[in-house]
Design an enzyme around this catalytic site. Structure first.
Site: not given
Length: 394
Positions: A57, A369, A372
């Site tokens: 991600s 978050d 990340h």
């Protein structure tokens, strides 16, 4: 990276759903440059015509958007500081690390002399010149044939080197990403011919960003009771090495491999394993450091066995840890929490617009978050990457 796997039950993933579409960092293919007139100035007038990225991600530009998985971020407040404030499937508030590389890209690729020390200078110049600013996901339904020439991302949030890591959340494994890359290679060959495609691949920069989900999720939440981490790290290195060799066999010659970050200092890991004071969880950091040592040694071996290639280990651990330990140097104020929600556990679907606690100014935060980093952290890391590693690809 996507800290959600321990919440999911086992299930298999079929590649049939994406095999006929134009698809998808976690590796990404990117062309690097600051001007349509210059070329990325590596010593010896070497150039980098494109960049290709595989991974998780951190470099996923939206490949998970149409997968049946909870590992998605194509909804607010993700993308809040992105161009137009649009959520695109990037797991941050704005651009990813490879977007900043792609913003330096163009048909001939090259960093001007004044671009190899300050990334933001290049970014501003590329905007003025109208050069493509973002790295698209290969699975983006709006992907254009011309995008193939300047690079795409095959990365899939929540994936890893371990096939199990991708299987549980039903995302694209490295094997799936490689299949898409082969499809991409076929499309590019159809556009520019086999000889030109081989030349592009031999000079392009390939980036692989994996291992965080393997360590933080698969090992510590599933496999910890089955083996010690040193044994599991050896398994990861074996899977990784096989993947790098396959990339080499498909024409890659310049390959950057990102090491694991200081996982124990991620907000979600602090909450889960950092005690009542939410300190950095050292067992996670120790695991990341051991993996980094092993993968770095494996890359030395690959360089000895494949002298025509450059397998370059990229240290992410220490630059990010330095930002975490000395936030004031970069103007950050919040270290142990993410901006989204309470910042201590939310990621992916738990980070949503219904959460009333999301911060107003993400630029003060190291993390977007609980898993990340923010766009601003990525800018800093990419600036360091360009300064420290670009000459290694000669």
């Amino acid at each position: 990276m996507c800290n959600i796997m321990h919440m999911l039950s086992s299930s298999s993933f079929s590649s049939a759903s994406f095999s006929s579409t134009i698809p998808l960092f976690v590796s990404v293919f990117i062309i690097i440059l600051c001007s349509t007139e210059g070329r990325v100035k590596l010593p010896g007038n070497e150039t980098i015509p494109a960049l290709v990225v595989f991974g998780d991600s951190i470099v996923d530009s939206g490949n998970n958007n149409n997968l049946v998985t909870v590992a998605k971020s194509n909804y607010p407040p993700y993308g809040r500081d992105f161009i137009g404030g649009t959520p695109t499937g990037r797991f941050t508030n704005g651009r990813t690390p490879t977007d900043f590389l792609e913003s330096l890209a163009g048909p001939v690729g090259a960093l001007k002399d004044n671009c190899n020390t300050v990334t933001l200078v290049c970014w501003e110049k590329s905007e003025e010149l109208g050069i493509k600013k973002l790295l698209p996901a290969y699975l983006d339904p709006n992907l254009q044939p011309t995008d193939l020439l300047t690079g795409v991302s095959f990365a899939s949030g929540a994936s890893g080197y371990d096939p199990l890591t991708s299987k549980l959340p039903k995302v694209l494994s490295l094997s799936d990403q490689l299949k898409l890359f082969k499809e991409y290679k076929g499309k590019l060959t159809g556009m520019v011919g086999e000889e030109r495609t081989n030349t592009i691949f031999s000079k392009s920069l390939f980036v692989v960003a994996q291992s965080s989900n393997d360590i933080a999720n698969t090992y510590f939440f599933i496999l910890k009771g089955q083996y010690d981490f040193a044994f599991y790290a050896d398994l990861l290195v074996g899977w990784a090495s096989s993947f790098f060799k396959e990339l080499y066999g498909l024409g890659a010659r310049r390959i950057a491999i990102l090491g694991a970050p200081p996982l124990g200092c991620l907000p979600s890991i602090r909450s889960l394993a950092g005690g009542i004071r939410r300190e950095c969880a050292e067992k996670y950091n120790d695991a990341a450091k051991l993996f980094n040592s092993k993968i770095s040694s494996e890359l030395n071996s690959l360089n000895a066995n494949f002298p025509l290639a450059k397998f370059v280990y990229v240290d992410i651990y220490n630059p990010l840890l330095d930002i975490i330990q000395h936030p004031q140097k970069s103007g950050f104020e919040v270290v142990s929490k993410g901006c989204c929600g309470t910042g201590i556990i939310e990621a992916a679907f738990l980070c949503n617009q219904l959460n009333p606690f999301t911060c107003k100014d993400a630029s003060k935060y190291i993390f977007w978050d609980s898993y990340h980093p923010t766009e601003r952290v990525y800018k800093i890391l990419i600036s360091g990457f360009i300064q420290r590693y670009m000459e290694s690809f000669l």
